[in-house]
Design an enzyme around this catalytic site. Structure first.
Site, PDB file in Angstrom:
ATOM      1  N   CYS A  13       0.798  -1.266  -0.088  1.00  0.00           N
ATOM      2  CA  CYS A  13      -0.073   0.028  -0.144  1.00  0.00           C
ATOM      3  C   CYS A  13       0.809   1.439   0.180  1.00  0.00           C
ATOM      4  O   CYS A  13       1.698   1.250   0.647  1.00  0.00           O
ATOM      5  CB  CYS A  13      -0.882   0.075   1.245  1.00  0.00           C
ATOM      6  SG  CYS A  13      -2.340   1.118   1.272  1.00  0.00           S
ATOM      7  N   HIS A  14       0.758   2.203  -0.817  1.00  0.00           N
ATOM      8  CA  HIS A  14       1.318   3.500  -0.840  1.00  0.00           C
ATOM      9  C   HIS A  14       1.016   4.169   0.088  1.00  0.00           C
ATOM     10  O   HIS A  14      -0.172   4.270   0.777  1.00  0.00           O
ATOM     11  CB  HIS A  14       0.952   4.200  -2.270  1.00  0.00           C
ATOM     12  CG  HIS A  14       1.634   3.550  -3.509  1.00  0.00           C
ATOM     13  ND1 HIS A  14       0.711   2.649  -4.090  1.00  0.00           N
ATOM     14  CD2 HIS A  14       2.678   3.754  -4.046  1.00  0.00           C
ATOM     15  CE1 HIS A  14       1.582   2.239  -5.130  1.00  0.00           C
ATOM     16  NE2 HIS A  14       2.492   2.685  -5.305  1.00  0.00           N
ATOM     17  N   ASP A  35     -11.231  -4.035  22.305  1.00  0.00           N
ATOM     18  CA  ASP A  35     -10.415  -3.824  23.374  1.00  0.00           C
ATOM     19  C   ASP A  35     -11.083  -3.342  24.502  1.00  0.00           C
ATOM     20  O   ASP A  35     -10.831  -3.793  25.483  1.00  0.00           O
ATOM     21  CB  ASP A  35      -9.121  -3.354  22.774  1.00  0.00           C
ATOM     22  CG  ASP A  35      -8.170  -2.941  23.942  1.00  0.00           C
ATOM     23  OD1 ASP A  35      -7.765  -3.942  24.490  1.00  0.00           O
ATOM     24  OD2 ASP A  35      -7.847  -1.835  24.197  1.00  0.00           O
TER      25      ASP A  35
END
Length: 157
Positions: free
Chosen positions: A75-76, A125
């Site tokens: 991914c860029h 979480d």
């Protein structure tokens, strides 16, 4: 169909987007996290010991979008002009949606998908002490606009 992330030898590569034109791009993604009704009530009523679950999940999702290129190998690293995350509380699930925007040479779908994923993980979480049976599901791209490949919109969910 050609896999653009593979070179002529079939090995992974990062696609060269240098010759592409900058265009406005937008992507909308969605995820769900299923949980007990009591957990939803605690979130709605602000009773979680760790704090305001949805506010923290919103910030977590935005941070996730900003770090997408650090965790998705090909991914860029792109300029993100905006990310907005919304939550819809239902009886036994929270629906998370994210809209990410950029003006650049490559799409912003992965950033939107990462945003909803990290927001869902943040909710997990913060609530796991009271509900260990939560399920994160239905992570998907809903819509994308801009770029050479054209627009896309999911027909049904």
């Amino acid at each position: 169909m050609e896999f653009t992330h593979l070179n002529e030898s079939g090995r992974a590569r990062m696609v060269d987007v240098g010759g592409k034109d900058d265009t406005n791009r937008e992507a909308t993604a969605r995820a769900c996290i299923k949980m007990n009704r009591e957990t939803i009530s605690m979130i709605r009523d602000g009773q979680m010991k760790k704090g305001d679950v949805l506010s923290v999940a919103q910030v977590g999702g935005i941070m996730g979008a900003k770090r997408t290129s650090d965790i998705i190998p090909m991914c860029h690293n792109i300029f993100i002009s905006g990310v907005d995350i919304e939550f819809k509380l239902h009886e036994e699930e929270i629906e998370i949606s994210a809209v990410a925007k950029t003006r650049g040479k490559t799409g912003i779908e992965m950033e939107a998908l990462t945003a909803v994923s990290v927001a869902a993980l943040t909710i997990y979480d913060m609530c796991k002490a009271v509900d260990k049976g939560m399920v994160i599901s239905d992570i998907m791209l809903i819509k994308k606009t801009g770029g050479k490949s054209g627009d896309y919109e999911r027909e049904s969910i």
